[in-house]
Design a protein around this motif. Structure first.
Motif, PDB file in Angstrom:
ATOM      1  N   UNK A 110      46.655  49.915  36.885  1.00 11.43           N
ATOM      2  CA  UNK A 110      46.695  49.610  35.267  1.00 11.43           C
ATOM      3  C   UNK A 110      46.931  50.659  34.464  1.00 11.43           C
ATOM      4  N   UNK A 111      46.474  51.861  34.582  1.00 16.20           N
ATOM      5  CA  UNK A 111      46.567  52.986  33.816  1.00 16.20           C
ATOM      6  C   UNK A 111      47.933  53.328  33.794  1.00 16.20           C
ATOM      7  N   UNK A 130      42.897  49.598  41.573  1.00 18.55           N
ATOM      8  CA  UNK A 130      43.587  48.554  40.453  1.00 18.55           C
ATOM      9  C   UNK A 130      43.383  49.529  39.062  1.00 18.55           C
ATOM     10  N   UNK A 131      42.294  50.125  38.746  1.00 20.96           N
ATOM     11  CA  UNK A 131      42.276  50.812  37.503  1.00 20.96           C
ATOM     12  C   UNK A 131      43.231  51.838  37.460  1.00 20.96           C
ATOM     13  N   UNK A 162      37.919  41.174  33.853  1.00 20.69           N
ATOM     14  CA  UNK A 162      38.959  39.792  33.427  1.00 20.69           C
ATOM     15  C   UNK A 162      38.168  38.747  32.865  1.00 20.69           C
ATOM     16  N   UNK A 191      46.330  46.662  27.444  1.00 22.80           N
ATOM     17  CA  UNK A 191      47.188  47.771  28.175  1.00 22.80           C
ATOM     18  C   UNK A 191      48.439  47.324  28.926  1.00 22.80           C
ATOM     19  N   UNK A 192      48.142  46.208  29.705  1.00 27.12           N
ATOM     20  CA  UNK A 192      49.235  45.914  30.402  1.00 27.12           C
ATOM     21  C   UNK A 192      49.273  44.384  30.739  1.00 27.12           C
ATOM     22  N   UNK A 245      50.537  51.670  35.080  1.00 27.33           N
ATOM     23  CA  UNK A 245      51.472  50.682  34.256  1.00 27.33           C
ATOM     24  C   UNK A 245      51.582  50.627  33.044  1.00 27.33           C
ATOM     25  N   UNK A 246      50.373  50.979  32.190  1.00 30.77           N
ATOM     26  CA  UNK A 246      50.247  51.034  30.853  1.00 30.77           C
ATOM     27  C   UNK A 246      50.742  52.228  30.513  1.00 30.77           C
ATOM     28  N   UNK A 272      55.002  51.507  30.409  1.00 29.73           N
ATOM     29  CA  UNK A 272      55.348  50.547  29.545  1.00 29.73           C
ATOM     30  C   UNK A 272      55.438  51.215  28.392  1.00 29.73           C
ATOM     31  N   UNK A 278      46.311  42.762  32.801  1.00 28.97           N
ATOM     32  CA  UNK A 278      45.322  42.254  33.566  1.00 28.97           C
ATOM     33  C   UNK A 278      44.945  40.941  33.405  1.00 28.97           C
ATOM     34  N   UNK A 327      41.480  46.021  34.138  1.00 22.20           N
ATOM     35  CA  UNK A 327      41.578  46.008  35.769  1.00 22.20           C
ATOM     36  C   UNK A 327      40.174  45.803  36.102  1.00 22.20           C
ATOM     37  N   UNK A 328      39.261  46.209  35.352  1.00 25.47           N
ATOM     38  CA  UNK A 328      37.618  45.877  35.894  1.00 25.47           C
ATOM     39  C   UNK A 328      36.976  44.679  35.366  1.00 25.47           C
TER      40      UNK A 328
END
Lengths: 215, 107
Positions: free
Chosen positions: B36-37, B32-33, A169, A113-114, B39-40, B43, A116, A166-167
């Motif tokens: 991340x969402x 953080x979830x 790692x 996804x990004x 940010x995802x 991009x 993490x 994110x949850x």
């Protein structure tokens, strides 16, 4: 580009600030005014991640797992509390999972996804980890990615790719190099590279006479 | 590790963006979830190739969240950015760039 000739000096009247620097300064000053940010806390965070948090911490975890089978079991069963036994943990590592490399199975970690990444054990991710080619190819062609990192595995070794979020790692527990019997935990930790804990590398080959390494 | 780790940031602004995001997450502005969402999504612009999840992407994501939460809108941020640009121009080389150096600064 201007061509300056002769001996006259080029006089700078002002300072340079790039567009992105100006945007960042703008956000920081606005958010500080509104009470969302404390500049001293920002400085402390930067210093923490520049000087204290990094893959040397993950290397300690790996070395402990290599010498202490009970710890290894705890680490593979429930990683976060096991890692906390070494005083390591915190933001970006609230739920970590450690996967073990064996002769039959190699593990590779990506965030599709990004970016993490398990900050408490590895610090902040390298540039390639955040880039589209790695994010995409780690999944579809892990063996090709490993080859680019200089890692060639036996054909019989399966590769499992883990997608960090994110949850959750992931961190890889690499195989202990042969010939390291009797090594201290510290000497073992020195063999553990960042990439070996992502799965894109292997631990270092044996250094020359570890007992005689300068302190 | 026997090798010294280089800084995880390639420029000071990257470090500042990182620290701002961590601080704001800890202040409860997002999880953080959610981060991340967002940010995802950021991009993966429609009709364009995927981008790196680098600190430039973090900055754009942060600006989007701040605008959406009405913490700092695009006009406010643009005006302050411009103020810093003027401040830099008015700051002698080598001295710290302060907002007060902007000729149009009003406390």
């Amino acid at each position: 580009m201007n061509q300056h000739h002769g001996d006259h000096d080029h006089v700078h009247h002002g300072s340079e600030i790039s567009p992105v620097e100006a945007r960042v300064r703008a956000l920081e000053s606005l958010l500080t005014e509104k009470g969302y940010l404390d500049p001293a806390a920002l400085d402390a965070l930067v210093e923490l991640y520049e000087t204290e948090v990094g893959p040397h911490l993950g290397a300690r975890v790996v070395a402990r797992a290599w010498v202490d089978p009970a710890f290894r079991t705890r680490l593979l069963t429930e990683a976060t509390p096991a890692i906390a036994e070494l005083g390591i943990g915190g933001r970006g590592g609230e739920h970590m999972v450690v996967v073990e490399n064996t002769p039959e199975m190699h593990n590779l970690v990506v965030c599709t996804l990004c970016s993490c990444y398990p900050w408490p054990v590895l610090g902040l991710p390298p540039v390639w980890y955040k880039a589209p080619p790695y994010r995409a190819r780690a999944v579809i062609d892990p063996r090709g990615v490993l080859a680019e990192f200089g890692v060639t595995l036996p054909e019989t070794t399966r590769i499992t790719v883990w997608d960090s979020t994110a949850e959750t790692r992931y961190m890889v527990l690499p195989m202990r190099p042969a010939g390291t019997e009797g090594f201290s935990e510290e000497a073992l930790a020195a063999l553990v590279t960042r990439d070996s804990m992502i799965g894109t590398g292997l631990p270092r080959a044996l250094p020359v006479e570890p007992a005689e390494m300068p302190v | 590790m026997t090798d010294l780790s280089p800084s995880p940031f390639s420029a000071p602004w990257e470090a500042q963006v990182f620290a701002m995001v961590v601080s704001l997450r800890e202040a409860g502005l997002f999880t953080w979830s959610e981060w991340a969402e967002r940010l995802g999504q950021g991009i993966r612009p429609a009709g364009a190739p995927e981008r790196a999840a680098d600190y430039g992407a973090w900055l754009a994501t942060l600006e989007g969240i701040l605008a959406e939460r009405r913490v700092a809108g695009p006009e406010t941020v643009a005006a302050r950015t411009e103020a810093f640009r003027r401040a830099a121009e008015a700051t002698p080389h080598g001295e710290p760039i302060r907002l007060e150096n902007d000729p149009l600064y009003r406390p």
